[in-house]
Design an enzyme around this catalytic site. Structure first.
Site, PDB file in Angstrom:
ATOM      1  N   ILE A 169       0.953  -1.168   0.048  1.00 30.66           N
ATOM      2  CA  ILE A 169       0.079  -0.084  -0.076  1.00 30.66           C
ATOM      3  C   ILE A 169       0.748   1.321  -0.158  1.00 30.66           C
ATOM      4  CG2 ILE A 169      -1.971  -1.151   1.007  1.00 30.66           C
ATOM      5  CD1 ILE A 169      -1.094   0.246   3.627  1.00 30.66           C
ATOM      6  N   CYS A 170       0.266   2.609  -0.652  1.00 30.87           N
ATOM      7  CA  CYS A 170       1.024   3.679  -0.435  1.00 30.87           C
ATOM      8  C   CYS A 170       0.086   4.365   0.295  1.00 30.87           C
ATOM      9  CB  CYS A 170       0.935   4.144  -1.695  1.00 30.87           C
ATOM     10  SG  CYS A 170       1.919   5.774  -1.723  1.00 30.87           S
ATOM     11  N   LEU A 171       0.533   4.822   1.548  1.00 29.54           N
ATOM     12  CA  LEU A 171      -0.315   5.564   2.783  1.00 29.54           C
ATOM     13  C   LEU A 171       0.624   6.358   3.509  1.00 29.54           C
ATOM     14  CD1 LEU A 171      -3.240   5.394   3.740  1.00 29.54           C
ATOM     15  CD2 LEU A 171      -2.561   3.447   5.300  1.00 29.54           C
TER      16      LEU A 171
END
Length: 151
Positions: free
Chosen positions: A87-89
């Site tokens: 994920i890109c968070l």
């Protein structure tokens, strides 16, 4: 941070999560391994992900000094989730702080499902559809829910 302090922190987060459960997710450590967790998170109601159940593998090897490594094990079509499940968070990247609890990370992932951030994308096709054709994006997400996340 010593291994014992790290274990106490993870145990504290687990206890907090058990005493304050999130309605949309279940799970915890895999067997006796406090450093590996498996979480099932429900797709948010009134979102294209509704009805889906997503497995998240969480690696806490360097937690809390470094963010947990969270990977979707269930295939998902989302702008902020790569084909490899990573994920890109912001919270678990440049905005990480050791005071953040695992529960807060789970809440942020749930929020991400409801509100993708196309500026921080990992899946170019999902981002393109999200930006250019919401209807086609929603149809593709629902197809993925039926194929991969409704079991």
């Amino acid at each position: 941070m010593s291994k014992m302090c790290q274990i106490r922190r993870i145990q504290s987060d687990l206890k907090y999560l058990q005493e304050n459960p999130l309605q949309y997710c279940t799970g915890g450590p895999v067997g006796d391994n406090l450093f590996k967790w498996l979480i099932i998170i429900d797709g948010p109601q009134h979102s294209p992900y509704e009805g889906g159940k997503y497995k998240l593998a969480i690696d806490l090897l360097y937690y809390p000094l470094k963010a947990p490594i969270v990977v979707f094990q269930t295939q998902i079509f989302h702008p902020n989730v790569g084909n490899d499940g990573y994920i890109c968070l912001e919270m678990v990247q440049e905005n990480w702080s050791p005071i953040i609890k695992i529960q807060q990370v789970l809440m942020e992932i749930y929020s991400m499902l409801n509100d993708p951030n196309p500026e921080r994308f990992l899946n170019a096709e999902a981002t393109r559809l999200f930006m250019e054709s919401k209807e086609e994006f929603i149809q593709t997400v629902r197809q993925h829910v039926r194929l991969y996340a409704s079991k």
